[in-house]
Design a protein around this motif. Structure first.
Motif, PDB file in Angstrom:
ATOM      1  N   SER A   1      56.989 -29.958  35.789  1.00  0.00           N
ATOM      2  CA  SER A   1      57.884 -30.974  36.321  1.00  0.00           C
ATOM      3  C   SER A   1      57.920 -30.823  37.836  1.00  0.00           C
ATOM      4  N   PRO A   2      58.220 -31.892  38.557  1.00  0.00           N
ATOM      5  CA  PRO A   2      58.236 -31.816  40.020  1.00  0.00           C
ATOM      6  C   PRO A   2      59.183 -30.739  40.544  1.00  0.00           C
ATOM      7  N   GLN A   3      60.266 -30.449  39.823  1.00  0.00           N
ATOM      8  CA  GLN A   3      61.221 -29.456  40.300  1.00  0.00           C
ATOM      9  C   GLN A   3      60.650 -28.046  40.235  1.00  0.00           C
ATOM     10  N   THR A   4      59.747 -27.754  39.295  1.00  0.00           N
ATOM     11  CA  THR A   4      59.242 -26.390  39.182  1.00  0.00           C
ATOM     12  C   THR A   4      57.954 -26.190  39.945  1.00  0.00           C
ATOM     13  N   ALA A   5      57.255 -27.251  40.289  1.00  0.00           N
ATOM     14  CA  ALA A   5      55.961 -27.092  40.951  1.00  0.00           C
ATOM     15  C   ALA A   5      56.091 -26.535  42.364  1.00  0.00           C
ATOM     16  N   LYS A   6      57.023 -27.016  43.143  1.00  0.00           N
ATOM     17  CA  LYS A   6      57.124 -26.578  44.534  1.00  0.00           C
ATOM     18  C   LYS A   6      57.494 -25.107  44.676  1.00  0.00           C
ATOM     19  N   PRO A   7      58.552 -24.602  43.994  1.00  0.00           N
ATOM     20  CA  PRO A   7      58.883 -23.195  44.185  1.00  0.00           C
ATOM     21  C   PRO A   7      57.761 -22.263  43.740  1.00  0.00           C
TER      22      PRO A   7
ATOM     23  N   PRO B   1      65.306 -27.784  25.911  1.00  0.00           N
ATOM     24  CA  PRO B   1      63.904 -28.074  26.200  1.00  0.00           C
ATOM     25  C   PRO B   1      63.674 -28.973  27.404  1.00  0.00           C
ATOM     26  N   TYR B   2      64.695 -29.659  27.879  1.00  0.00           N
ATOM     27  CA  TYR B   2      64.516 -30.508  29.053  1.00  0.00           C
ATOM     28  C   TYR B   2      65.800 -30.542  29.865  1.00  0.00           C
ATOM     29  N   GLU B   3      65.642 -30.919  31.119  1.00  0.00           N
ATOM     30  CA  GLU B   3      66.787 -30.963  32.013  1.00  0.00           C
ATOM     31  C   GLU B   3      67.753 -32.051  31.574  1.00  0.00           C
ATOM     32  N   PRO B   4      69.017 -31.923  31.921  1.00  0.00           N
ATOM     33  CA  PRO B   4      69.981 -32.966  31.560  1.00  0.00           C
ATOM     34  C   PRO B   4      69.501 -34.324  32.064  1.00  0.00           C
ATOM     35  N   GLY B   5      69.460 -35.298  31.180  1.00  0.00           N
ATOM     36  CA  GLY B   5      68.978 -36.629  31.529  1.00  0.00           C
ATOM     37  C   GLY B   5      67.477 -36.762  31.387  1.00  0.00           C
TER      38      GLY B   5
ATOM     39  N   SER C   1      62.429 -23.564  29.395  1.00  0.00           N
ATOM     40  CA  SER C   1      63.734 -24.105  29.048  1.00  0.00           C
ATOM     41  C   SER C   1      64.500 -24.417  30.328  1.00  0.00           C
ATOM     42  N   TRP C   2      65.458 -25.328  30.228  1.00  0.00           N
ATOM     43  CA  TRP C   2      66.319 -25.654  31.361  1.00  0.00           C
ATOM     44  C   TRP C   2      67.320 -24.521  31.550  1.00  0.00           C
ATOM     45  N   CYS C   3      67.409 -24.010  32.769  1.00  0.00           N
ATOM     46  CA  CYS C   3      68.406 -22.995  33.104  1.00  0.00           C
ATOM     47  C   CYS C   3      69.496 -23.669  33.923  1.00  0.00           C
ATOM     48  N   GLY C   4      70.692 -23.723  33.383  1.00  0.00           N
ATOM     49  CA  GLY C   4      71.800 -24.357  34.077  1.00  0.00           C
ATOM     50  C   GLY C   4      72.225 -23.613  35.329  1.00  0.00           C
ATOM     51  N   LYS C   5      71.990 -22.302  35.362  1.00  0.00           N
ATOM     52  CA  LYS C   5      72.352 -21.517  36.541  1.00  0.00           C
ATOM     53  C   LYS C   5      71.343 -21.734  37.671  1.00  0.00           C
ATOM     54  N   CYS C   6      70.046 -21.713  37.337  1.00  0.00           N
ATOM     55  CA  CYS C   6      68.995 -21.916  38.347  1.00  0.00           C
ATOM     56  C   CYS C   6      68.762 -23.399  38.644  1.00  0.00           C
ATOM     57  N   LYS C   7      69.207 -24.266  37.717  1.00  0.00           N
ATOM     58  CA  LYS C   7      69.027 -25.721  37.845  1.00  0.00           C
ATOM     59  C   LYS C   7      67.556 -26.121  37.857  1.00  0.00           C
ATOM     60  N   ARG C   8      66.767 -25.480  36.988  1.00  0.00           N
ATOM     61  CA  ARG C   8      65.333 -25.764  36.886  1.00  0.00           C
ATOM     62  C   ARG C   8      64.840 -25.470  35.478  1.00  0.00           C
ATOM     63  N   ILE C   9      63.681 -26.044  35.152  1.00  0.00           N
ATOM     64  CA  ILE C   9      62.944 -25.648  33.953  1.00  0.00           C
ATOM     65  C   ILE C   9      62.163 -24.402  34.350  1.00  0.00           C
ATOM     66  N   LEU C  10      62.433 -23.285  33.665  1.00  0.00           N
ATOM     67  CA  LEU C  10      61.792 -22.014  33.990  1.00  0.00           C
ATOM     68  C   LEU C  10      61.375 -21.297  32.709  1.00  0.00           C
ATOM     69  N   ALA C  11      60.589 -20.257  32.854  1.00  0.00           N
ATOM     70  CA  ALA C  11      60.199 -19.429  31.713  1.00  0.00           C
ATOM     71  C   ALA C  11      61.413 -18.644  31.223  1.00  0.00           C
ATOM     72  N   HIS C  12      61.602 -18.618  29.922  1.00  0.00           N
ATOM     73  CA  HIS C  12      62.700 -17.908  29.279  1.00  0.00           C
ATOM     74  C   HIS C  12      62.140 -17.045  28.148  1.00  0.00           C
ATOM     75  N   THR C  13      62.834 -15.976  27.814  1.00  0.00           N
ATOM     76  CA  THR C  13      62.480 -15.132  26.678  1.00  0.00           C
ATOM     77  C   THR C  13      63.334 -15.556  25.497  1.00  0.00           C
ATOM     78  N   ILE C  14      62.697 -15.704  24.340  1.00  0.00           N
ATOM     79  CA  ILE C  14      63.387 -16.164  23.131  1.00  0.00           C
ATOM     80  C   ILE C  14      64.150 -15.006  22.505  1.00  0.00           C
ATOM     81  N   GLU C  15      65.455 -15.203  22.275  1.00  0.00           N
ATOM     82  CA  GLU C  15      66.306 -14.195  21.655  1.00  0.00           C
ATOM     83  C   GLU C  15      66.600 -14.509  20.196  1.00  0.00           C
ATOM     84  N   ALA C  16      66.606 -15.793  19.819  1.00  0.00           N
ATOM     85  CA  ALA C  16      66.891 -16.195  18.441  1.00  0.00           C
ATOM     86  C   ALA C  16      66.151 -17.491  18.134  1.00  0.00           C
ATOM     87  N   ILE C  17      65.685 -17.603  16.886  1.00  0.00           N
ATOM     88  CA  ILE C  17      64.974 -18.809  16.441  1.00  0.00           C
ATOM     89  C   ILE C  17      65.616 -19.304  15.150  1.00  0.00           C
TER      90      ILE C  17
END
Length: 139
Positions: A67-73, A47-51, A10-26
């Motif tokens: 995504s290119p943003q998550t591959a490098k780190p 599910p995706y970054e803004p834009g 999921s997109w994390c607005g704080k980290c500014k990346r698509i990262l692994a997240h734990t599901i709390e509610a469905i």
């Protein structure tokens, strides 16, 4: 199949990346609330970054790559963890074996990885070149 307590990208607005997240509610079959496994920030599922486009989401969920943003780190951390390690000590992965932090694991599907966390005593998080995976161990 997605379930409570499971992982989803999921997109994390704080980290500014698509990262692994734990599901709390469905709601239905879609995560509604998640928290980032990196910064622990709770937020709605994105599910995706803004834009970003839904097509990119389908490719990522189908295993079409990061995504290119998550591959490098991830790749950078992966290479840092392997630096100075003796690859001859890599152990072939088996769910019956137990692993410790820093162990080098050779997985038949994911390749070479480094154990980065122990979860619930029966699971380990292993960082592979293409990202982290949660694997069972000690069973």
């Amino acid at each position: 199949m997605l379930k409570l307590g499971g992982n989803v990208d999921s997109w994390c607005g704080k980290c500014k990346r698509i990262l692994a997240h734990t599901i709390e509610a469905i709601v239905g079959e879609t995560p509604a609330r998640v928290h980032c496994n990196t910064c622990r920030s709770p937020h709605g599922y994105k599910p995706y970054e803004p834009g970003g486009s839904p097509r990119q989401v389908r490719q990522r969920e189908a295993g079409g790559g990061l995504s290119p943003q998550t591959a490098k780190p991830r790749a950078g951390r992966y290479h840092l963890l392997l630096r100075g390690k003796d690859m001859a000590l890599a152990r072939n992965y088996s769910s019956k074996d137990s692993y410790a932090l820093g162990d080098i694991v050779q997985h038949p599907s994911f390749g070479l990885g480094v154990a980065t966390a122990i979860k619930d005593g029966a699971k380990i998080e292993v960082l592979f070149e293409n990202g982290p995976k949660l694997l069972v161990h000690g069973r």
